[in-house]
Design a protein around this motif. Sequence first.
Motif, PDB file in Angstrom:
ATOM      1  N   ILE A 179      13.398   4.271   0.388  1.00  0.00           N
ATOM      2  CA  ILE A 179      13.012   3.865   1.745  1.00  0.00           C
ATOM      3  C   ILE A 179      12.932   5.094   2.648  1.00  0.00           C
ATOM      4  O   ILE A 179      12.009   5.232   3.475  1.00  0.00           O
ATOM      5  N   SER A 180      13.889   5.990   2.506  1.00  0.00           N
ATOM      6  CA  SER A 180      13.887   7.201   3.324  1.00  0.00           C
ATOM      7  C   SER A 180      12.619   8.020   3.098  1.00  0.00           C
ATOM      8  O   SER A 180      11.999   8.519   4.050  1.00  0.00           O
ATOM      9  N   SER A 181      12.207   8.142   1.862  1.00  0.00           N
ATOM     10  CA  SER A 181      10.972   8.876   1.558  1.00  0.00           C
ATOM     11  C   SER A 181       9.754   8.142   2.089  1.00  0.00           C
ATOM     12  O   SER A 181       8.797   8.751   2.574  1.00  0.00           O
ATOM     13  N   LEU A 182       9.770   6.822   2.032  1.00  0.00           N
ATOM     14  CA  LEU A 182       8.606   6.031   2.437  1.00  0.00           C
ATOM     15  C   LEU A 182       8.385   6.092   3.944  1.00  0.00           C
ATOM     16  O   LEU A 182       7.250   6.019   4.417  1.00  0.00           O
ATOM     17  N   ILE A 183       9.451   6.217   4.719  1.00  0.00           N
ATOM     18  CA  ILE A 183       9.311   6.279   6.179  1.00  0.00           C
ATOM     19  C   ILE A 183       8.427   7.448   6.592  1.00  0.00           C
ATOM     20  O   ILE A 183       7.619   7.359   7.527  1.00  0.00           O
ATOM     21  N   GLN A 184       8.525   8.538   5.887  1.00  0.00           N
ATOM     22  CA  GLN A 184       7.724   9.708   6.210  1.00  0.00           C
ATOM     23  C   GLN A 184       6.266   9.552   5.798  1.00  0.00           C
ATOM     24  O   GLN A 184       5.396  10.264   6.305  1.00  0.00           O
ATOM     25  N   ILE A 185       5.998   8.604   4.894  1.00  0.00           N
ATOM     26  CA  ILE A 185       4.635   8.429   4.390  1.00  0.00           C
ATOM     27  C   ILE A 185       3.900   7.337   5.157  1.00  0.00           C
ATOM     28  O   ILE A 185       2.766   7.521   5.612  1.00  0.00           O
ATOM     29  N   ASP A 186       4.521   6.190   5.328  1.00  0.00           N
ATOM     30  CA  ASP A 186       3.848   5.040   5.950  1.00  0.00           C
ATOM     31  C   ASP A 186       4.909   4.182   6.623  1.00  0.00           C
ATOM     32  O   ASP A 186       5.659   3.469   5.956  1.00  0.00           O
ATOM     33  N   ALA A 187       4.989   4.249   7.949  1.00  0.00           N
ATOM     34  CA  ALA A 187       6.028   3.533   8.684  1.00  0.00           C
ATOM     35  C   ALA A 187       5.884   2.021   8.548  1.00  0.00           C
ATOM     36  O   ALA A 187       6.881   1.292   8.436  1.00  0.00           O
ATOM     37  N   ASP A 188       4.627   1.520   8.587  1.00  0.00           N
ATOM     38  CA  ASP A 188       4.426   0.072   8.461  1.00  0.00           C
ATOM     39  C   ASP A 188       4.862  -0.421   7.080  1.00  0.00           C
ATOM     40  O   ASP A 188       5.513  -1.465   6.956  1.00  0.00           O
ATOM     41  N   ASP A 192       7.944  -3.142   5.950  1.00  0.00           N
ATOM     42  CA  ASP A 192       7.878  -4.222   4.959  1.00  0.00           C
ATOM     43  C   ASP A 192       8.898  -3.998   3.840  1.00  0.00           C
ATOM     44  O   ASP A 192       9.527  -4.941   3.342  1.00  0.00           O
ATOM     45  N   SER A 193       9.054  -2.748   3.493  1.00  0.00           N
ATOM     46  CA  SER A 193       9.986  -2.429   2.426  1.00  0.00           C
ATOM     47  C   SER A 193      11.425  -2.701   2.837  1.00  0.00           C
ATOM     48  O   SER A 193      12.258  -3.084   2.016  1.00  0.00           O
ATOM     49  N   ILE A 194      11.708  -2.506   4.120  1.00  0.00           N
ATOM     50  CA  ILE A 194      13.059  -2.804   4.602  1.00  0.00           C
ATOM     51  C   ILE A 194      13.359  -4.299   4.451  1.00  0.00           C
ATOM     52  O   ILE A 194      14.476  -4.700   4.109  1.00  0.00           O
ATOM     53  N   ALA A 195      12.332  -5.125   4.698  1.00  0.00           N
ATOM     54  CA  ALA A 195      12.512  -6.562   4.503  1.00  0.00           C
ATOM     55  C   ALA A 195      12.788  -6.875   3.027  1.00  0.00           C
ATOM     56  O   ALA A 195      13.643  -7.707   2.695  1.00  0.00           O
ATOM     57  N   ILE A 226      10.424  -3.194  -8.198  1.00  0.00           N
ATOM     58  CA  ILE A 226       9.238  -2.465  -8.670  1.00  0.00           C
ATOM     59  C   ILE A 226       8.294  -2.179  -7.505  1.00  0.00           C
ATOM     60  O   ILE A 226       7.708  -1.084  -7.408  1.00  0.00           O
ATOM     61  N   GLU A 227       8.122  -3.128  -6.601  1.00  0.00           N
ATOM     62  CA  GLU A 227       7.237  -2.909  -5.453  1.00  0.00           C
ATOM     63  C   GLU A 227       7.763  -1.783  -4.565  1.00  0.00           C
ATOM     64  O   GLU A 227       6.989  -0.981  -4.046  1.00  0.00           O
ATOM     65  N   LEU A 228       9.061  -1.741  -4.384  1.00  0.00           N
ATOM     66  CA  LEU A 228       9.636  -0.649  -3.601  1.00  0.00           C
ATOM     67  C   LEU A 228       9.405   0.696  -4.283  1.00  0.00           C
ATOM     68  O   LEU A 228       9.059   1.693  -3.643  1.00  0.00           O
ATOM     69  N   MET A 229       9.565   0.729  -5.593  1.00  0.00           N
ATOM     70  CA  MET A 229       9.362   1.973  -6.329  1.00  0.00           C
ATOM     71  C   MET A 229       7.882   2.374  -6.361  1.00  0.00           C
ATOM     72  O   MET A 229       7.559   3.558  -6.327  1.00  0.00           O
ATOM     73  N   ARG A 230       7.008   1.376  -6.404  1.00  0.00           N
ATOM     74  CA  ARG A 230       5.577   1.674  -6.463  1.00  0.00           C
ATOM     75  C   ARG A 230       5.120   2.435  -5.202  1.00  0.00           C
ATOM     76  O   ARG A 230       4.288   3.349  -5.276  1.00  0.00           O
ATOM     77  N   LEU A 231       5.652   2.049  -4.028  1.00  0.00           N
ATOM     78  CA  LEU A 231       5.224   2.674  -2.777  1.00  0.00           C
ATOM     79  C   LEU A 231       5.614   4.140  -2.695  1.00  0.00           C
ATOM     80  O   LEU A 231       5.042   4.895  -1.918  1.00  0.00           O
ATOM     81  N   ARG A 232       6.592   4.537  -3.510  1.00  0.00           N
ATOM     82  CA  ARG A 232       7.058   5.913  -3.435  1.00  0.00           C
ATOM     83  C   ARG A 232       6.164   6.880  -4.214  1.00  0.00           C
ATOM     84  O   ARG A 232       6.211   8.083  -3.985  1.00  0.00           O
ATOM     85  N   HIS A 233       5.342   6.340  -5.140  1.00  0.00           N
ATOM     86  CA  HIS A 233       4.573   7.207  -6.027  1.00  0.00           C
ATOM     87  C   HIS A 233       3.078   7.181  -5.683  1.00  0.00           C
ATOM     88  O   HIS A 233       2.593   6.256  -5.020  1.00  0.00           O
ATOM     89  N   ASN A 234       2.361   8.177  -6.179  1.00  0.00           N
ATOM     90  CA  ASN A 234       0.943   8.314  -5.860  1.00  0.00           C
ATOM     91  C   ASN A 234       0.085   7.476  -6.799  1.00  0.00           C
ATOM     92  O   ASN A 234       0.603   6.731  -7.641  1.00  0.00           O
ATOM     93  N   ASN A 235      -1.226   7.620  -6.639  1.00  0.00           N
ATOM     94  CA  ASN A 235      -2.157   6.779  -7.397  1.00  0.00           C
ATOM     95  C   ASN A 235      -2.232   7.124  -8.878  1.00  0.00           C
ATOM     96  O   ASN A 235      -2.930   6.443  -9.634  1.00  0.00           O
ATOM     97  N   GLN A 236      -1.594   8.191  -9.276  1.00  0.00           N
ATOM     98  CA  GLN A 236      -1.626   8.542 -10.689  1.00  0.00           C
ATOM     99  C   GLN A 236      -0.684   7.662 -11.525  1.00  0.00           C
ATOM    100  O   GLN A 236      -0.703   7.723 -12.750  1.00  0.00           O
ATOM    101  N   LEU A 237       0.102   6.848 -10.848  1.00  0.00           N
ATOM    102  CA  LEU A 237       1.010   5.936 -11.555  1.00  0.00           C
ATOM    103  C   LEU A 237       0.375   4.562 -11.680  1.00  0.00           C
ATOM    104  O   LEU A 237      -0.030   3.956 -10.681  1.00  0.00           O
ATOM    105  N   GLU A 238       0.261   4.061 -12.902  1.00  0.00           N
ATOM    106  CA  GLU A 238      -0.236   2.707 -13.174  1.00  0.00           C
ATOM    107  C   GLU A 238       0.939   1.839 -13.626  1.00  0.00           C
ATOM    108  O   GLU A 238       1.668   2.181 -14.564  1.00  0.00           O
ATOM    109  N   ILE A 239       1.117   0.705 -12.946  1.00  0.00           N
ATOM    110  CA  ILE A 239       2.219  -0.208 -13.282  1.00  0.00           C
ATOM    111  C   ILE A 239       1.634  -1.561 -13.656  1.00  0.00           C
ATOM    112  O   ILE A 239       0.839  -2.146 -12.912  1.00  0.00           O
TER     113      ILE A 239
END
Length: 344
Positions: A179-188, A192-195, A226-239
């Motif tokens: 979550i801490s990393s995601l705040i710097q990337i996309d606040a919105d 959602d991730s905090i929820a 998994i959704e929380l982890m997905r937001l942390r990685h770039n498009n090179q990751l396929e889940i």
Amino acid sequence: MKRPQITRSDILLFTMQAAAWTIVLLLPVLSVLFFTQKWDNAVATFWILFYMLRSPLVLYFINFYLLEPWLWHKGRRWQFIVTNVLLIMITNHWLFFMDFSIIPSGNDMAIIGYAMGLFIYLLFLIALIALTVGLRHYIRSRRLKEQLKEQQQHHTEAELAWLKNQINPHFLFNTLNNISSLIQIDADAAQDSIAQLSDLLRYAMYETDKPLVPLKGEIDFMQNYIELMRLRHNNQLEINTSWAEVPPQTTIPPLLFVSLIENAFKHGVSSSRPSRIDIRLETDGDTLIFDCQNTNYPKDDQNRSGSGIGLENTRRRLELMYPGHYTWQQTVTDDNIYKIRITL
């Protein structure tokens, strides 16, 4: 000196033994009454049997409740043997001091028959005493096994609680980092991730204090993770994920598979190279199968903190909860794909 406690099982055991001896005594009496239809014959049979069985009866109960626990079991074998010899002589004194003058002179067959009968009777008494020793040994062994099983169960419950406490803080710490990393990337997205994290925390804190939880809740938990982890990685990751439809009554230990998913993200994702994670949960009758495959990018020696702890905890929990009823398959293919499959 502490007085021995008489338990319900002790009373039941005595009642069963008394019932068995009563059946031995009354069954011939009832048979005589049935075939002759004469009460006097039945009464006479009863007293004859009682006279014949009184010595075995006394020997049995004295050995079972006194001599075996106090002498034989404590290693005082010679005292046990001598005491039984004296008991046999006292309770059957008429056998050893019989007046042979009543036997007609020259009737050797009568004396031989008496000697053989006495020998067989003594063998019967010895076998009866041996039976009390055997029964006591069996009962004692069974109680020890029950106590050992109960102690193992308490140990298992304590170890499961310890293992689960190892998992919960570990997972929450990593999620907060995400979550801490995601705040710097996309606040919105972070909001959602905090929820989602709120749901995860609620589940981890209030639903995982039971030995077993509904599998449906675990699936929801893993999907949110998994959704929380997905937001942390770039498009090179396929889940890719696939979740089986399970009956509401299906249960598993809480947070059982989350360490495997965490391991896939930790060791299967590269920030500069294409990565892939495939997670599948399926059922086959009464069998539950969890599959996780990921590209293999192992950490270097300087970045292996906690490596293997989650997997080891998971495997230990499986051994405690499903001894002999699970399989663990873990391989790395030639094309460097890490695979793990758990079957319950």
